[in-house]
Scaffold this active site. Structure first.
Site, PDB file in Angstrom:
ATOM      1  CG  ASP A   1      -0.651   0.101   2.481  1.00 20.82           C
ATOM      2  OD1 ASP A   1       0.905  -0.079   2.557  1.00 20.82           O
ATOM      3  OD2 ASP A   1      -0.921   0.144   3.477  1.00 20.82           O
ATOM      4  CB  SER A   2       4.647   1.593  -0.134  1.00 28.71           C
ATOM      5  OG  SER A   2       4.768   0.606  -0.956  1.00 28.71           O
TER       6      SER A   2
ATOM      7  CG  ASP B   1       0.580  -4.107   2.011  1.00 27.63           C
ATOM      8  OD1 ASP B   1       0.990  -5.061   2.641  1.00 27.63           O
ATOM      9  OD2 ASP B   1       1.224  -3.211   2.030  1.00 27.63           O
TER      10      ASP B   1
ATOM     11  CE  LYS C   1       3.668  -6.091   3.773  1.00 30.44           C
ATOM     12  NZ  LYS C   1       3.242  -4.745   4.331  1.00 30.44           N
TER      13      LYS C   1
ATOM     14  CD  GLU D   1       0.609  -1.335   8.099  1.00 35.35           C
ATOM     15  OE1 GLU D   1       0.278  -0.400   9.185  1.00 35.35           O
ATOM     16  OE2 GLU D   1       0.826  -0.788   7.111  1.00 35.35           O
TER      17      GLU D   1
ATOM     18  CD  GLU E   1       7.978  -0.199   7.437  1.00 34.66           C
ATOM     19  OE1 GLU E   1       7.009  -0.953   7.084  1.00 34.66           O
ATOM     20  OE2 GLU E   1       8.110   0.847   7.378  1.00 34.66           O
TER      21      GLU E   1
HETATM   22  O1  KIV Z   1       3.700  -1.230   1.462  1.00 39.63           O
HETATM   23  C1  KIV Z   1       4.799  -1.552   1.495  1.00 39.63           C
HETATM   24  O2  KIV Z   1       5.720  -0.948   0.763  1.00 39.63           O
HETATM   25  C2  KIV Z   1       5.301  -2.248   2.644  1.00 39.63           C
HETATM   26  C3  KIV Z   1       6.787  -2.491   2.673  1.00 39.63           C
HETATM   27  C4  KIV Z   1       7.653  -1.497   2.797  1.00 39.63           C
HETATM   28  C5  KIV Z   1       7.082  -3.619   3.810  1.00 39.63           C
HETATM   29  O3  KIV Z   1       4.494  -2.623   3.481  1.00 39.63           O
HETATM   30 NA    NA Z   2       2.280  -1.817   3.201  1.00 36.13          NA
END
Ligand code: KIV
Ligand code: NA
Length: 265
Positions: free
Chosen positions: A45-46, A84, A113, A115, A182
């Site tokens: 989600d980055s 994510d 994934k 959090e 992280e």
């Molecule tokens: O969203 C993302 O890029 C991440 C990684 C940096 C682990 O969760």
């Molecule tokens: Na992320």
């Protein structure tokens, strides 16, 4: 080239072969990463930051994740695809299950994934019951930006470190197939990795996790401004994207990345 499975990551952990992972958001970069030997590709989600230009990941929607997951999957042959679940799409176990269904069925993700620590154990267990592979993202959690008012290294004092070790065990017992740490001190990441029977991937977590992940644009020098200390620009010594990406994979495998200066005490 045979597609990697979770069993391959278990074997890599057992044999001490480091897992090389990068984020990815589209088919062309997916093909680049796949050619370079990246084992695990994350549609993070980055993408809120690096694709959409936002300052946080809070505004990323499930539709955004489904779209980028699907177009990333289209470029992959060998690498394993993890996607994510964005902010507030896994606030209840059933919501998490429905959102994971979309990521896997439409987005072709092989693992999701989320959090969290102990508080997501019930959700991890629910996903596990119904056959959704899960990675639990612990330590610094970017989706909590407005709650925390900023970001810092997590698990620095003894109580916080012990809590993270306990949470990791709980998540594994709940069925997590992988953990991601992280921005945690290298010594704590080493402790969690040694105790875990599932693979542990690190970002800003030192050299002793079972694998490393970075944002693809960060290793290609495409991210403007001040960089976190764990970032390394592999374009600095490469003449093209393929070389830079393959150099990153090689550096993870031969343990030259991360160096001590990339970690936190
Ligand atoms: O969203 C993302 O890029 C991440 C990684 C940096 C682990 O969760
Ligand atoms: Na992320």
């Amino acid at each position: 080239r045979k597609p990697l499975t979770l069993a391959d990551f278990a074997r890599m952990k057992a044999e001490g072969e480091k897992i090389a992972s990068l984020t990815c958001y589209d088919a062309s970069f997916a093909a680049l990463e796949d050619r370079a030997g990246v084992d695990l590709v994350l549609v993070g989600d980055s993408l809120g930051n690096v694709i959409q230009g936002a300052s946080t990941t809070v505004g990323v929607s499930l539709d955004d994740m489904v779209y980028h997951s699907r177009i990333t999957a289209a470029g992959l042959e060998r690498a394993f695809l993890m996607t994510d679940l964005p902010f507030l799409t896994y606030a209840t176990p059933d919501a998490a299950l429905a959102a994971s269904h979309r990521l896997m069925a439409e987005g072709q993700a092989k693992m999701v994934k989320i959090e969290g620590g102990a508080e997501i154990a019930e959700t991890v267990s629910h996903l596990t019951t119904y056959g959704v592979p899960v990675c639990a993202h612990m330590g610094l959690r970017p989706q909590l930006v407005h709650k925390l008012g900023g970001f810092k290294v997590q698990g620095r004092d003894d109580a916080a470190a012990d809590a993270m070790v306990r949470d990791a065990r709980l998540l594994e017992e709940a069925g997590a197939d992988m953990l991601l740490l992280e921005c945690v001190p290298s010594t704590l990441a080493a402790r969690i990795t040694a105790a875990a029977s599932v693979p542990v991937i690190g970002i800003g977590a030192g050299p002793d996790t079972d694998g490393q992940i970075l944002v693809i644009y960060d290793i290609l020098g495409l991210s403007p401004g001040r960089k976190p200390r764990f970032v390394k620009n592999f374009m600095a010594d490469a003449d093209c994207l393929d070389t830079a990406t393959a150099d990153y994979v090689a550096a993870v495998k031969d343990r030259s990345y991360p160096a001590p200066e990339h970690g936190f005490k």
